[in-house]
Write a protein that holds these residues in place. Structure first.
Motif, short mmCIF file in Angstrom:
data_model
loop_
_atom_site.label_atom_id
_atom_site.label_comp_id
_atom_site.label_asym_id
_atom_site.label_seq_id
_atom_site.Cartn_x
_atom_site.Cartn_y
_atom_site.Cartn_z
N PHE A 1 42.46 41.85 34.79
CA PHE A 1 43.20 41.06 35.43
C PHE A 1 43.95 39.76 34.86
CE2 PHE A 1 39.85 42.50 38.86
CZ PHE A 1 40.85 42.35 40.20
N ASP B 1 42.26 39.46 43.35
CA ASP B 1 41.84 38.70 42.30
C ASP B 1 41.50 37.40 42.65
OD1 ASP B 1 41.95 37.04 40.04
OD2 ASP B 1 44.11 37.16 39.61
N VAL C 1 35.50 41.75 38.40
CA VAL C 1 35.86 40.69 37.46
C VAL C 1 35.03 39.35 37.18
CG1 VAL C 1 36.79 39.07 39.37
CG2 VAL C 1 38.08 39.18 37.11
#
Lengths: 142, 150
Positions: free
Chosen positions: B48, A77, B38
């Motif tokens: 996410f 992420d 993403v």
């Protein structure tokens, strides 16, 4: 925020997977358009040489964008990056040929910090020279 | 000539909002070779935990640097931009920049130094969203190389 790396499994000295990023003149033209940085030292060889550079050089911010990929690809992420800083120590010289240049980036854990964060120390090399100094990212892990 | 120290601490007015677009993020992500969905797929971004696609960490520089131009081009400061190189860059994130953000930047001169004839200028850019929430701070060190002797 969903980092896939667990803080407890990481130690100081843990090595992140290294990556090599190719950069050609076409890469720089594309980055110029995407970033809005049209400084001619990044695409005009004549201009670059007139201001004392050996050849066209990559945008420092391009190198910075590549280097953090070693961290974001590892953690999963990109939003887990809390801080990221670099010093531009040497330019990445990009010749006008099929090969261009390579930016080789490695990283390791420099410190475990509070709040499930770690400091990653990055090294970025091109043509045997260190192109980023003091290159550090703080990342929040799971 | 050394820059005027009295400019240290000077804050410039906030910039007009920059609206972050999905396709602009995609263009930037592709330009740096990113393949993480993403950045390009709103569904992946939701997985996410984000309401829309997010931007790569250095994307915001395009916005803060434009804001820093107010400082760099301030005729009263008198920086010779043709001699400027980017020395250092740092970001501290509260959250990632995402599509749909309307971001303003407030630039402040943090420091002015003279090192071996070079002018060194530290600019801090505070980035806020439309709700006034702090998103990221960018620190940019610019070095104006000393002019050669005539």
């Amino acid at each position: 925020m969903t980092a896939k790396i667990a803080y407890d499994e990481i130690e100081v000295g843990t090595v992140l997977p290294a990556q090599t990023f190719p950069v050609t003149r076409a890469t720089l033209v594309r980055y110029a358009g995407a970033s809005g940085d049209f400084n001619p030292i990044h695409w005009n060889e004549k201009f670059a040489k007139e201001v004392g550079l050996p050849d066209v050089i990559a945008h420092g911010m391009f190198t910075m964008a590549e280097a953090i990929r070693v961290v974001t690809d590892w953690v999963g992420d990109p939003g887990a990056v809390v801080e990221y800083g670099v010093r531009f120590t040497k330019p990445v010289v990009v010749p006008n040929d099929d090969q261009g240049a390579l930016i080789e980036v490695s990283g390791k854990i420099g410190a475990k910090l509070d709040d499930n964060t770690v400091r990653v120390d990055l090294t970025a090399m091109s043509a045997g020279q260190k192109v980023l100094g003091m290159s550090r990212a703080v990342v929040r892990l799971a | 000539m050394a820059l005027d120290q009295s400019f240290v601490g000077r804050t410039y007015p906030p910039t007009a909002p920059y609206e972050v677009g999905r396709e602009k993020i995609r263009e930037f992500a592709e330009a740096v070779g990113e393949t993480n969905p993403v950045y390009t797929d709103p569904e992946a971004a939701k997985a996410f935990g984000y309401s829309d696609v997010i931007a790569p960490p250095t994307f915001v520089f395009s916005i803060t640097f434009r804001a820093a131009a107010q400082v760099v081009e301030d005729p009263q400061l008198g920086l010779d931009y043709s001699r400027v190189v980017h020395g250092d860059q740092k970001f501290a994130y509260v959250r990632p920049v995402r599509a749909g953000d309307r971001l303003t930047v407030t630039s402040t001169i943090e420091a002015i130094k003279s090192l071996a004839g070079n002018d060194v200028l530290d600019i801090r850019g505070e980035v806020h969203d439309e709700a006034g929430e702090h998103v990221v701070t960018a620190w940019t060190k610019l070095v104006a190389r000393a002019a050669e002797e005539a």
